[in-house]
Design a protein around this motif. Sequence first.
Motif, PDB file in Angstrom:
ATOM      1  N   LEU A   4       0.841  -1.201   0.000  1.00 48.00           N
ATOM      2  CA  LEU A   4       0.000   0.000   0.000  1.00 48.00           C
ATOM      3  C   LEU A   4       0.876   1.251   0.000  1.00 48.00           C
ATOM      4  CD1 LEU A   4      -2.745   1.494   0.356  1.00 48.00           C
ATOM      5  CD2 LEU A   4      -2.411   1.271   2.811  1.00 48.00           C
ATOM      6  N   ARG A  60       3.929   1.559  -1.045  1.00 50.22           N
ATOM      7  CA  ARG A  60       4.605   1.680  -2.337  1.00 50.22           C
ATOM      8  C   ARG A  60       3.648   2.276  -3.393  1.00 50.22           C
ATOM      9  NH1 ARG A  60       8.823   2.775  -5.056  1.00 50.22           N
ATOM     10  NH2 ARG A  60       9.074   1.686  -7.010  1.00 50.22           N
ATOM     11  N   VAL A  61       2.410   1.777  -3.401  1.00 49.53           N
ATOM     12  CA  VAL A  61       1.433   2.278  -4.374  1.00 49.53           C
ATOM     13  C   VAL A  61       1.112   3.748  -4.092  1.00 49.53           C
ATOM     14  CG1 VAL A  61      -0.970   2.088  -5.139  1.00 49.53           C
ATOM     15  CG2 VAL A  61       0.434   0.035  -4.920  1.00 49.53           C
ATOM     16  N   LEU A  62       0.924   4.072  -2.820  1.00 54.21           N
ATOM     17  CA  LEU A  62       0.602   5.463  -2.474  1.00 54.21           C
ATOM     18  C   LEU A  62       1.709   6.408  -2.924  1.00 54.21           C
ATOM     19  CD1 LEU A  62      -1.028   5.119   1.068  1.00 54.21           C
ATOM     20  CD2 LEU A  62      -2.127   5.874  -1.038  1.00 54.21           C
ATOM     21  N   LYS A  63       2.956   5.980  -2.711  1.00 59.11           N
ATOM     22  CA  LYS A  63       4.082   6.822  -3.143  1.00 59.11           C
ATOM     23  C   LYS A  63       4.082   6.969  -4.664  1.00 59.11           C
ATOM     24  CE  LYS A  63       6.888   8.401  -0.968  1.00 59.11           C
ATOM     25  NZ  LYS A  63       6.790   9.787  -0.490  1.00 59.11           N
ATOM     26  N   LEU A  64       3.734   5.889  -5.353  1.00 55.03           N
ATOM     27  CA  LEU A  64       3.730   5.926  -6.824  1.00 55.03           C
ATOM     28  C   LEU A  64       2.652   6.840  -7.389  1.00 55.03           C
ATOM     29  CD1 LEU A  64       4.284   2.275  -8.052  1.00 55.03           C
ATOM     30  CD2 LEU A  64       5.664   4.268  -8.598  1.00 55.03           C
ATOM     31  N   VAL A  65       1.529   6.943  -6.683  1.00 56.54           N
ATOM     32  CA  VAL A  65       0.426   7.735  -7.228  1.00 56.54           C
ATOM     33  C   VAL A  65       0.420   9.175  -6.705  1.00 56.54           C
ATOM     34  CG1 VAL A  65      -1.016   5.720  -7.655  1.00 56.54           C
ATOM     35  CG2 VAL A  65      -1.228   6.933  -5.479  1.00 56.54           C
ATOM     36  N   GLY A  66       1.510   9.562  -6.044  1.00 56.10           N
ATOM     37  CA  GLY A  66       1.652  10.975  -5.695  1.00 56.10           C
ATOM     38  C   GLY A  66       1.246  11.357  -4.289  1.00 56.10           C
ATOM     39  N   ALA A  67       1.185  10.373  -3.376  1.00 56.19           N
ATOM     40  CA  ALA A  67       0.883  10.715  -1.984  1.00 56.19           C
ATOM     41  C   ALA A  67       2.111  11.369  -1.353  1.00 56.19           C
ATOM     42  CB  ALA A  67       0.498   9.465  -1.210  1.00 56.19           C
ATOM     43  N   THR A  68       1.888  12.378  -0.546  1.00 58.34           N
ATOM     44  CA  THR A  68       3.009  13.017   0.153  1.00 58.34           C
ATOM     45  C   THR A  68       3.443  12.132   1.319  1.00 58.34           C
ATOM     46  OG1 THR A  68       1.451  14.153   1.565  1.00 58.34           O
ATOM     47  CG2 THR A  68       2.222  15.364  -0.368  1.00 58.34           C
ATOM     48  N   ALA A 126       6.289  13.876  -5.046  1.00 58.71           N
ATOM     49  CA  ALA A 126       4.869  13.503  -4.912  1.00 58.71           C
ATOM     50  C   ALA A 126       4.035  14.275  -5.940  1.00 58.71           C
ATOM     51  CB  ALA A 126       4.390  13.791  -3.496  1.00 58.71           C
ATOM     52  N   ARG A 177       4.537  12.930  -9.452  1.00 59.35           N
ATOM     53  CA  ARG A 177       3.872  11.640  -9.712  1.00 59.35           C
ATOM     54  C   ARG A 177       2.369  11.795  -9.922  1.00 59.35           C
ATOM     55  NH1 ARG A 177       7.466   7.786  -5.712  1.00 59.35           N
ATOM     56  NH2 ARG A 177       9.396   8.042  -6.881  1.00 59.35           N
ATOM     57  N   LEU A 222      -3.611  -3.696  -5.168  1.00 60.35           N
ATOM     58  CA  LEU A 222      -3.729  -4.201  -3.796  1.00 60.35           C
ATOM     59  C   LEU A 222      -4.862  -5.225  -3.777  1.00 60.35           C
ATOM     60  CD1 LEU A 222      -3.260  -0.817  -1.958  1.00 60.35           C
ATOM     61  CD2 LEU A 222      -1.579  -2.627  -2.295  1.00 60.35           C
ATOM     62  N   ALA A 272      -5.298  10.257  -2.137  1.00 58.54           N
ATOM     63  CA  ALA A 272      -3.956  10.734  -1.743  1.00 58.54           C
ATOM     64  C   ALA A 272      -3.776  12.221  -2.019  1.00 58.54           C
ATOM     65  CB  ALA A 272      -2.889   9.932  -2.484  1.00 58.54           C
TER      66      ALA A 272
END
Lengths: 285, 234
Positions: free
Chosen positions: A199, A201-209, B76, B79, B92, B107
């Motif tokens: 989760l 890793r995915v969050l970082k990939l989709v632009g989560a701070t 961030a 991306r 997931l 996010a």
Amino acid sequence: MYHLTQAVTGIKRAGFMSVACIIIMTCTLLIFGIFLLATANLREILRFAHEKVEIVAFLEDGVSAAGADSLEAEIKNIPFVEQIRHVSPTEALERLKTEFGTRSYILDALDDNPLPASLEIVLKPQYRLKDRVISVAERIEQMKGVEDISYGRGWITILERMVRVFALVDIAVGMVVGIAAVVTVSYTVRLTLFARRDLIRVLKLVGATDFFVMAPFILEGLIHGAVSIVLSTGMLYLGFRVVDVKVPQAVFMPWGMIVFFAVFGILVAVLGSWLSVRSFLWEKE
Amino acid sequence: MLVKLENVSKLYKEGTVALDDITLSLDKGEFAFITGPSGAGKSTLLKMIYMDEFPSEGEVRVGTHKSSSISRKEIALLRREVGVVFQEFKLLKELTAFENVVLPLRAVGRRESSIRKRVNSVLYSVGLSSKRHQFPLKLSGGEQQRIAIARAMALRPSILLADEPTGNLDPVTAEQIFDLLVDINRGGTSVLVATHDIRHAEKLGKRVIRLEHGKMVDDGIGATAEGGDQPCTT
């Protein structure tokens, strides 16, 4: 709400580790709490002692009533003085007899009253501190007609020193407990981090701070800390109630100290999670 | 210029050269393939663009972001403009298709009402509206890749990077995925696909950048690109 849901999910997933973390944190905080409680009681004793602090100025033999009055007026001019009471030799002897109780007959054997007249001086509450008492006592000692003074210097010094020593012990215990709590929380949160690495890793990939990724884990630590604080404070209070039956003068931690204790517990828990999640995010890059 | 790599090299600690002095650029709305054998540096090049890795030498620019000076917070933000899909989908499995696509929108702090609207719209565009409440493991490989594409497109990125997007799919499904990528490109999104299978590149007549041992050995339009692996027949 999303972060809170994630935090609760993390706690549920960690299961036994979460329970173990809360137990360890509660125990370590309990130790710290016991020291804080001891300090609170020592401070209460010191406060009580300060309330009772008074300076007794014994007058020289031959000081007339007028001389005693003028001395009393002179002492009253000292700004810290709240109240003065003149004690005649006769009154002093009566008091002594009262203190001797059934053995007061011993005093009947005296031909003359050997006790001097005295002035009992009470300072205003805010000035009943050791240094202030000493300075006023020394000033009174210099006055003409005063033979000697007494103000319980020894035990006030010992009590104040004990409070200082306990404060240092509190800091030391607080540091040890703090480190233990930080390590405990950080290991528990690390397990959750590992379980949810996909989760993250995915969050970082989709632009989560970083903040968005970290928030649920910080909340998880905060929940651990808050539960541990409630449990340890509750256990401390129960323990206090048991002691209170035998020592009614005992006091529980004042509100300010309870707030400090709670903030301390929550802060170390949050610090533990923050360190864990930060190192996890950084090391993955 | 949307993406620009200037004299980019990537040297790993153990001495492996992943990229060697690569200079290339990608315009807005362009569709390009990066091809080459395994270990040629295709994935590393894509990672440089979404700044999961940084050059040992040279500089990568994506929009206004520069690899030499980008901060963690800016990564961030970058991306959100660069969608990425992978061979292994990276979905997931404990979340439904809908919930997987929600992640990027959540996010960036979108409101729940707009999230629902956008997710439904993007799932419709990849043809998976009817399966939005299915869990990934209940779906076929092609459907999983469609969800991954929907997730990557949720924030309407300027560029979509696809790292071997059809590597785990049969030829027919792979064809459908490429059709989807072309549709996305027609909508104005730049698409950069890393693949060892140049068959589609040749068929589509798109630009092909060929890498070998980290070096760029060719850059041209589909059939004109020299060399290449045998078409994937699995």
